[in-house]
Scaffold this motif. Structure first.
Motif, PDB file in Angstrom:
ATOM      1  N   ILE A   1       0.842  -1.202   0.000  1.00 32.76           N
ATOM      2  CA  ILE A   1       0.000   0.000   0.000  1.00 32.76           C
ATOM      3  C   ILE A   1       0.872   1.245   0.000  1.00 32.76           C
ATOM      4  N   HIS A   2       1.905   1.237   0.823  1.00 28.99           N
ATOM      5  CA  HIS A   2       2.824   2.372   0.907  1.00 28.99           C
ATOM      6  C   HIS A   2       3.484   2.653  -0.444  1.00 28.99           C
ATOM      7  N   VAL A   3       3.981   1.620  -1.091  1.00 31.36           N
ATOM      8  CA  VAL A   3       4.713   1.837  -2.344  1.00 31.36           C
ATOM      9  C   VAL A   3       3.781   2.296  -3.470  1.00 31.36           C
ATOM     10  N   ARG A   4       2.556   1.815  -3.471  1.00 32.40           N
ATOM     11  CA  ARG A   4       1.601   2.301  -4.481  1.00 32.40           C
ATOM     12  C   ARG A   4       1.394   3.798  -4.330  1.00 32.40           C
ATOM     13  N   SER A   5       1.198   4.236  -3.097  1.00 34.69           N
ATOM     14  CA  SER A   5       0.990   5.655  -2.836  1.00 34.69           C
ATOM     15  C   SER A   5       2.225   6.469  -3.208  1.00 34.69           C
TER      16      SER A   5
ATOM     17  N   ASP B   1       2.790   9.461  -6.107  1.00 27.88           N
ATOM     18  CA  ASP B   1       3.337  10.784  -5.803  1.00 27.88           C
ATOM     19  C   ASP B   1       4.497  11.139  -6.724  1.00 27.88           C
ATOM     20  N   ASP B   2       5.333  10.163  -7.028  1.00 30.80           N
ATOM     21  CA  ASP B   2       6.500  10.399  -7.873  1.00 30.80           C
ATOM     22  C   ASP B   2       6.813   9.146  -8.686  1.00 30.80           C
TER      23      ASP B   2
ATOM     24  N   THR C   1      12.490   5.656  -8.977  1.00 35.47           N
ATOM     25  CA  THR C   1      12.762   4.221  -9.070  1.00 35.47           C
ATOM     26  C   THR C   1      13.541   3.704  -7.860  1.00 35.47           C
ATOM     27  N   LYS C   2      14.299   4.562  -7.201  1.00 33.83           N
ATOM     28  CA  LYS C   2      15.055   4.119  -6.019  1.00 33.83           C
ATOM     29  C   LYS C   2      14.116   3.689  -4.894  1.00 33.83           C
TER      30      LYS C   2
END
Length: 108
Positions: free
Chosen positions: A30-34, A38-39, A43-44
């Motif tokens: 969930i965190h990475v989707r958000s 946002d940006d 990619t990092k």
């Protein structure tokens, strides 16, 4: 607090440890989707999140392995906390709540 989480996690049975780790994987996706919304060019962060999920899934395999070395949980939870703490207190608090919930016989 960190030492308490390590001790509490290590005291859990393997199935409870696996559930805590699975919840962390779920929360991280969930965190990475958000973060990606946002940006999308960051990619990092996407790579770092993928590495975190990879480690967590490996930890699930480890805790469910009946032949794992004793005391391995302390090293795992320490590594997990080093990855969770930079994500903020919200993550640390959820981790503590999930560990505490697993000590409740109604959950297991």
């Amino acid at each position: 607090m960190t030492a308490d989480l390590c001790t509490s996690f290590a005291a859990l049975p393997a199935d409870s440890q696996a559930r805590v780790l699975a919840r962390l994987i779920h929360m991280e996706t969930i965190h990475v989707r958000s973060a990606h919304l946002d940006d999308p060019n960051d990619t990092k962060s996407l790579y770092a999140s993928s590495e975190f999920v990879h480690r967590l899934s490996g930890f699930i395999l480890t805790v469910l392995n009946a032949d794992r070395p004793p005391g391995r949980e302390a090293g795992m939870i320490d590594a997990i906390l080093r990855s969770v703490e930079p994500r903020g207190q919200f993550y640390v608090d959820r981790l503590g709540e999930w560990i505490a919930a697993e000590t409740d016989p109604k959950v297991r």
